[in-house]
Design a protein around this motif. Structure first.
Motif, mmCIF file in Angstrom:
data_model
loop_
_atom_site.group_PDB
_atom_site.id
_atom_site.type_symbol
_atom_site.label_atom_id
_atom_site.label_comp_id
_atom_site.label_asym_id
_atom_site.label_seq_id
_atom_site.Cartn_x
_atom_site.Cartn_y
_atom_site.Cartn_z
ATOM 1 N N ALA A 39 0.833 -1.202 0.000
ATOM 2 C CA ALA A 39 0.000 0.000 0.000
ATOM 3 C C ALA A 39 0.872 1.258 0.000
ATOM 4 O O ALA A 39 0.554 2.241 -0.670
ATOM 5 N N VAL A 40 1.965 1.197 0.753
ATOM 6 C CA VAL A 40 2.859 2.357 0.823
ATOM 7 C C VAL A 40 3.559 2.552 -0.517
ATOM 8 O O VAL A 40 3.736 3.677 -0.992
ATOM 9 N N LEU A 41 3.919 1.421 -1.155
ATOM 10 C CA LEU A 41 4.674 1.505 -2.411
ATOM 11 C C LEU A 41 3.780 1.825 -3.604
ATOM 12 O O LEU A 41 4.252 2.298 -4.630
ATOM 13 N N ALA A 42 2.477 1.541 -3.492
ATOM 14 C CA ALA A 42 1.577 1.768 -4.629
ATOM 15 C C ALA A 42 1.486 3.255 -4.945
ATOM 16 O O ALA A 42 1.532 4.087 -4.042
ATOM 17 N N PRO A 43 1.389 3.585 -6.241
ATOM 18 C CA PRO A 43 1.199 4.988 -6.608
ATOM 19 C C PRO A 43 -0.125 5.472 -6.018
ATOM 20 O O PRO A 43 -1.094 4.721 -6.013
ATOM 21 N N GLN A 44 -0.157 6.678 -5.518
ATOM 22 C CA GLN A 44 -1.406 7.197 -4.924
ATOM 23 C C GLN A 44 -2.205 7.958 -5.991
ATOM 24 O O GLN A 44 -2.725 9.041 -5.746
ATOM 25 N N ALA A 96 -11.381 -3.560 -5.582
ATOM 26 C CA ALA A 96 -11.591 -2.706 -4.398
ATOM 27 C C ALA A 96 -10.291 -2.571 -3.601
ATOM 28 O O ALA A 96 -9.907 -1.466 -3.190
ATOM 29 N N ARG A 97 -9.621 -3.695 -3.411
ATOM 30 C CA ARG A 97 -8.354 -3.694 -2.644
ATOM 31 C C ARG A 97 -7.295 -2.846 -3.356
ATOM 32 O O ARG A 97 -6.622 -2.015 -2.732
ATOM 33 N N ALA A 98 -7.159 -3.044 -4.653
ATOM 34 C CA ALA A 98 -6.139 -2.312 -5.426
ATOM 35 C C ALA A 98 -6.446 -0.812 -5.437
ATOM 36 O O ALA A 98 -5.541 0.019 -5.311
ATOM 37 N N ALA A 99 -7.722 -0.465 -5.566
ATOM 38 C CA ALA A 99 -8.112 0.957 -5.602
ATOM 39 C C ALA A 99 -7.805 1.631 -4.265
ATOM 40 O O ALA A 99 -7.347 2.773 -4.207
ATOM 41 N N ARG A 100 -8.067 0.884 -3.179
ATOM 42 C CA ARG A 100 -7.776 1.418 -1.838
ATOM 43 C C ARG A 100 -6.275 1.658 -1.676
ATOM 44 O O ARG A 100 -5.844 2.694 -1.176
ATOM 45 N N GLY A 132 -5.047 4.796 -3.082
ATOM 46 C CA GLY A 132 -5.462 6.047 -2.448
ATOM 47 C C GLY A 132 -6.930 6.395 -2.570
ATOM 48 O O GLY A 132 -7.363 7.417 -2.036
ATOM 49 N N ALA A 133 -7.719 5.572 -3.272
ATOM 50 C CA ALA A 133 -9.136 5.907 -3.444
ATOM 51 C C ALA A 133 -9.915 5.637 -2.161
ATOM 52 O O ALA A 133 -9.541 4.789 -1.350
ATOM 53 N N ASP A 134 -10.988 6.370 -2.036
ATOM 54 C CA ASP A 134 -12.025 6.073 -1.056
ATOM 55 C C ASP A 134 -12.935 5.046 -1.756
ATOM 56 O O ASP A 134 -13.454 5.325 -2.834
ATOM 57 N N VAL A 135 -13.107 3.854 -1.158
ATOM 58 C CA VAL A 135 -13.786 2.771 -1.883
ATOM 59 C C VAL A 135 -15.022 2.262 -1.142
ATOM 60 O O VAL A 135 -14.944 1.920 0.042
ATOM 61 N N GLN A 169 -4.256 -3.192 -13.805
ATOM 62 C CA GLN A 169 -4.319 -2.804 -15.221
ATOM 63 C C GLN A 169 -5.586 -1.976 -15.480
ATOM 64 O O GLN A 169 -5.556 -0.939 -16.135
ATOM 65 N N LEU A 170 -6.683 -2.478 -14.932
ATOM 66 C CA LEU A 170 -7.971 -1.811 -15.103
ATOM 67 C C LEU A 170 -7.937 -0.423 -14.473
ATOM 68 O O LEU A 170 -8.405 0.561 -15.073
ATOM 69 N N LEU A 171 -7.363 -0.333 -13.291
ATOM 70 C CA LEU A 171 -7.314 0.963 -12.597
ATOM 71 C C LEU A 171 -6.380 1.935 -13.311
ATOM 72 O O LEU A 171 -6.611 3.150 -13.276
#
Lengths: 236, 236
Positions: free
Chosen positions: A8-13, A50-54, A57-60, A217-219
């Motif tokens: 989560a920390v490493l994912a682009p926000q 949902a997990r990937a979007a969160r 940085g998204a509000d999911v 990929q979708l996000l």
């Protein structure tokens, strides 16, 4: 847990500030207190999104039919059972959403009459009259305003034709098409083989990926579409 | 694991040498590659019976419809999907069994025609013709010979009447009746409130118990019935 915190920390926000509404799982349509009509959707694809979007940085908000999955951390899960409940919940959550990903496999039909008592076996065969459920995706598409709208098409034949038709008919920006009869794709497996059809007509065929990878990929495409929206809004 | 090993050691070995055939869970009846008809059985009651019987020394075959439960250790699990598959599997396993506990919620009906392609939504309502599934319990009852046969009745009304009728019609020794509309009973909860109806007409009402406790109570009766059989056989 440590690993996913690190992810989560490493994912682009790149979805920070966005409100994603994700639907997942099957719906169940009751015949009586004991029996129901459903489908093989496991909810895995929607939960992965949902997990990937969160993480990004998204509000999911995740509106989910009955599944046996653990809800992703930090996501607002709203459990529903029937298509009618899913419709109500989605329409309630819609005003706040900037993007909607409808991966749920909503039952097209429900029993026309619901028995409050368990139906008893008779000697005769039985006829079940089904009526059409509300078309939630079309309803969201019709009132989508500035939102990015992504749908899914799970098919067993004429995949691209059915998917392209659904994309247009329901006013989607993107549709994720998969042939559920393919090994390594579809319901209840951890991988998926999908094609992404865009509203401008171009089609991307992704290789076999984990559902988490498909989600990212979708996000990536959703982030692009949200940027295009903002650019358009800025021009006005 | 240590706790259950201790339980197994402490349990009376009063089913040693017996072969129990247990069925559990719902069946799923396919409409097409995507949709199915099913029921709310979680399989918890049947899995509890299989586990308890194994602890008490029985050789256990568990024929189970789709559930999300972990198979009990030491039990031979045979997974099935449809009523037709369950029938075949049960009849194959029957000759070896000394007692049969049929806790599965077998679908009474299945779609009369199975589509090999996903049915497409049309504008019209849809009529689904259902045909009766084989009555596995009646078939096992008809050919039960010296076996002890236990059935289940999950009802929403006229519980005792329906259960007593089923006991007689299917040639059972014992039927476990529960009103699935009661809180703390029925599908997908960890407790059950049951009545035990015996072939001689007497009825025992058990209090709310965990499904594990109900399983042991039930197996106490099965042990009794098996003893009566042996006594009878000895007399001949």
């Amino acid at each position: 847990a440590i690993f996913s915190a690190a992810q989560a920390v490493l994912a682009p926000q790149d979805l920070a500030g966005q409100h994603l509404l994700v639907t997942a799982g099957p719906t169940r349509e009751e015949l009586d207190p004991v029996r129901y009509l459903s489908n093989y959707s496991s909810g895995k694809m929607g939960y992965a999104i949902a997990r990937a979007a969160r993480m990004r940085g998204a509000d999911v908000v995740l509106v989910s039919g009955p599944t046996f999955l653990t809800p992703p951390q930090g996501v607002t899960l709203i459990p529903v059972v029937s298509a009618e409940q899913m419709r109500k919940t989605v329409l309630d959550a819609l005003p706040k959403a900037t993007a909607v990903v409808k991966s749920a496999a909503v039952a097209d039909y429900r029993p026309a009459s619901l028995s409050t008592q368990k139906l008893k076996k008779s000697d005769e065969d039985m006829t079940l009259v089904l009526e059409k459920n509300p078309d939630i995706l079309a309803e969201v598409g019709a009132g989508k305003e500035g939102r990015v709208l992504v749908g899914f098409a799970a098919e067993t034949q004429d995949l691209l034709k059915h998917a392209a038709d659904k994309l247009k008919r329901k006013n989607l920006d993107l549709i994720v098409a998969n042939d559920v009869t393919q090994a390594g794709a579809g319901f209840d497996v951890d991988t998926n083989i999908v094609k992404l059809l865009h509203a401008d007509g171009h089609v991307e065929a992704l290789p076999q990926l984990s559902k988490d990878e498909v989600a990212h990929q979708l996000l990536d495409r959703v982030v692009e579409l949200l940027k295009q929206r903002e650019a358009k809004t800025d021009q006005v």
